[in-house]
Design a protein around this motif. Sequence first.
Motif, PDB file in Angstrom:
ATOM      1  N   LEU A  25     -24.094 -12.227   9.665  1.00 14.54           N
ATOM      2  CA  LEU A  25     -25.157 -11.374   9.110  1.00 14.54           C
ATOM      3  C   LEU A  25     -26.376 -12.236   8.797  1.00 14.54           C
ATOM      4  O   LEU A  25     -26.245 -13.333   8.266  1.00 14.54           O
ATOM      5  CB  LEU A  25     -24.668 -10.699   7.820  1.00 14.54           C
ATOM      6  N   ASP A  68     -18.884 -14.487   9.306  1.00 17.23           N
ATOM      7  CA  ASP A  68     -19.416 -15.021   8.039  1.00 17.23           C
ATOM      8  C   ASP A  68     -18.376 -15.759   7.216  1.00 17.23           C
ATOM      9  O   ASP A  68     -18.628 -16.075   6.046  1.00 17.23           O
ATOM     10  CB  ASP A  68     -19.976 -13.863   7.195  1.00 17.23           C
ATOM     11  N   PHE A  71     -18.668 -18.614   4.477  1.00 16.20           N
ATOM     12  CA  PHE A  71     -19.369 -18.435   3.197  1.00 16.20           C
ATOM     13  C   PHE A  71     -18.375 -18.012   2.106  1.00 16.20           C
ATOM     14  O   PHE A  71     -18.375 -16.891   1.598  1.00 16.20           O
ATOM     15  CB  PHE A  71     -20.523 -17.446   3.372  1.00 16.20           C
ATOM     16  N   ASP A  74     -18.435 -16.193  -1.758  1.00 14.26           N
ATOM     17  CA  ASP A  74     -18.489 -14.765  -2.076  1.00 14.26           C
ATOM     18  C   ASP A  74     -17.132 -14.145  -2.346  1.00 14.26           C
ATOM     19  O   ASP A  74     -17.055 -13.034  -2.870  1.00 14.26           O
ATOM     20  CB  ASP A  74     -19.148 -14.016  -0.894  1.00 14.26           C
ATOM     21  N   ARG A  93     -17.113  -8.121   5.719  1.00 18.13           N
ATOM     22  CA  ARG A  93     -16.630  -9.368   5.138  1.00 18.13           C
ATOM     23  C   ARG A  93     -15.369  -9.187   4.282  1.00 18.13           C
ATOM     24  O   ARG A  93     -14.816 -10.159   3.783  1.00 18.13           O
ATOM     25  CB  ARG A  93     -17.763 -10.022   4.310  1.00 18.13           C
ATOM     26  N   ARG A 141     -25.341  -6.326  -2.677  1.00 15.12           N
ATOM     27  CA  ARG A 141     -23.904  -6.616  -2.524  1.00 15.12           C
ATOM     28  C   ARG A 141     -23.104  -6.405  -3.818  1.00 15.12           C
ATOM     29  O   ARG A 141     -21.879  -6.345  -3.784  1.00 15.12           O
ATOM     30  CB  ARG A 141     -23.712  -8.072  -2.069  1.00 15.12           C
ATOM     31  N   LEU A 171     -31.058 -11.945  -0.839  1.00 10.39           N
ATOM     32  CA  LEU A 171     -29.661 -11.514  -0.679  1.00 10.39           C
ATOM     33  C   LEU A 171     -28.917 -11.574  -2.008  1.00 10.39           C
ATOM     34  O   LEU A 171     -28.535 -10.556  -2.565  1.00 10.39           O
ATOM     35  CB  LEU A 171     -28.983 -12.391   0.397  1.00 10.39           C
ATOM     36  N   ALA A 258     -28.171 -18.041   8.950  1.00  7.49           N
ATOM     37  CA  ALA A 258     -27.289 -16.906   8.643  1.00  7.49           C
ATOM     38  C   ALA A 258     -27.398 -16.547   7.160  1.00  7.49           C
ATOM     39  O   ALA A 258     -26.454 -15.988   6.587  1.00  7.49           O
ATOM     40  CB  ALA A 258     -25.853 -17.247   8.996  1.00  7.49           C
ATOM     41  N   ASP A 259     -28.548 -16.850   6.557  1.00 13.29           N
ATOM     42  CA  ASP A 259     -28.767 -16.577   5.123  1.00 13.29           C
ATOM     43  C   ASP A 259     -27.804 -17.334   4.233  1.00 13.29           C
ATOM     44  O   ASP A 259     -27.592 -16.953   3.078  1.00 13.29           O
ATOM     45  CB  ASP A 259     -28.649 -15.071   4.805  1.00 13.29           C
TER      46      ASP A 259
HETATM   47  N1  GLY Z   1     -24.536 -14.190   6.228  1.00  7.32           N
HETATM   48  C1  GLY Z   1     -24.064 -14.212   4.900  1.00  7.32           C
HETATM   49  C2  GLY Z   1     -23.972 -12.872   4.315  1.00  7.32           C
HETATM   50  O1  GLY Z   1     -24.778 -12.018   4.660  1.00  7.32           O
HETATM   51  O2  GLY Z   1     -23.126 -12.594   3.514  1.00  7.32           O
END
Ligand code: GLY
Length: 269
Positions: A25, A68, A71, A74, A93, A141, A171, A258-259
Motif C-alpha cells: 500500500l 506489507d 511493517f 502495526d 493486512r 486506520r 497515514l 511504501a509509506d
Molecule cells: N504500506 C504500509 C501501510 O499502508 O500500512
Amino acid sequence: MATVRLDQKARALVRAVPDSYERALARYFGEGPTNVPLARNQHAAYCQALEAAGVEVHILDTDHAHPDCMFVEDQAVVVDGIMLLPTPGAPSRVNEQPPIAEFLMKALDGIQTCTMGGEARMDGGDIIRLGNLFFVGRSSRTNDLGIASLRSLLDFFDYELRIIDIPPHALHLTSITSTPSDQHILVPEGYLPKDAFGVLPEGSEIIWIPADEAYGCNTIGLSNGTVLIAEGYPSVKQALEQRGMVTVELDMSEIRAADGSLTCCSLFY
Ligand code: GLY
C-alpha cells in the motif's frame, strides 16, 4: 516499537521483505516501491544498525502473500508485559498478524494477551510513548473503538493516553512523529496543532521540524543513546545532535516508497 520505553528496547522483531513488496500500500509519502532488491539491502542495513546498537534482532519469515508484511509495528502492541493484538485498519493486512502473534506469545511465554472485537480497528503505528505518557492517533486506520481497547490496557498501569487527530494527508501518528528519547517528541510544522500533545511532563520538549522534513520525524531512539534516522533530513539530524544524541543515518528510499518509516519495520518486545 513505539510502545516501549528506551530502556526496554532490547529485542526487536522484524520481518523480511516479500517478493510481492511492489504491491505494498502506498498513498502518503510513497508512490509504491519499484526495486525489491534495493528494499532488501536497505532492510538488511536497518537490521545491522539495530544490532550494532545492541538490539537482539529476530527476523521472522516473510509472507509473500502479504506485500506489507515487513511493517510489523502495526500488528501488536506490547506494553510492560501485556500484549494487545489490534485488528489492523487495512483489510489487506489483517492476516499478517497470526505468525507475529505466535512468535511473541512464545518469546514472551505466558504474556497476558488482549484482542479487539467488533468494529474496533487499530494499527500499532498510531501509538507513541513518551516515558509513561502515551499518545494515539485517530486516523484512517485507528478508530474510537480501537482507542478504547488500548485505553483499557493502559488503565492496568494507570498510564495516561492522549488522542491526536491525524490529518488526512498522513497515514499514522508514527508517520509524522516519534520519541527519539523519553523526553523528546519530533513533530513537523503544519501537520498538527501546536497544542495537540497537551502539557508535557517537566523536562520534556516538542522539537518542531520544517514540514518538508516530515518523513524524517520518524526515528528510533535506542537505549545506548543512538538514534536511527532516515538519510536526507538535515534539520532532524541537527536538532537531535544539538541535544546530545548520536545519530545513525539509514537510506530508507524504498521503504518510504511504501509509506514505511523506521519504526514501522520493527516491533520491540
Ligand atoms: N504500506 C504500509 C501501510 O499502508 O500500512
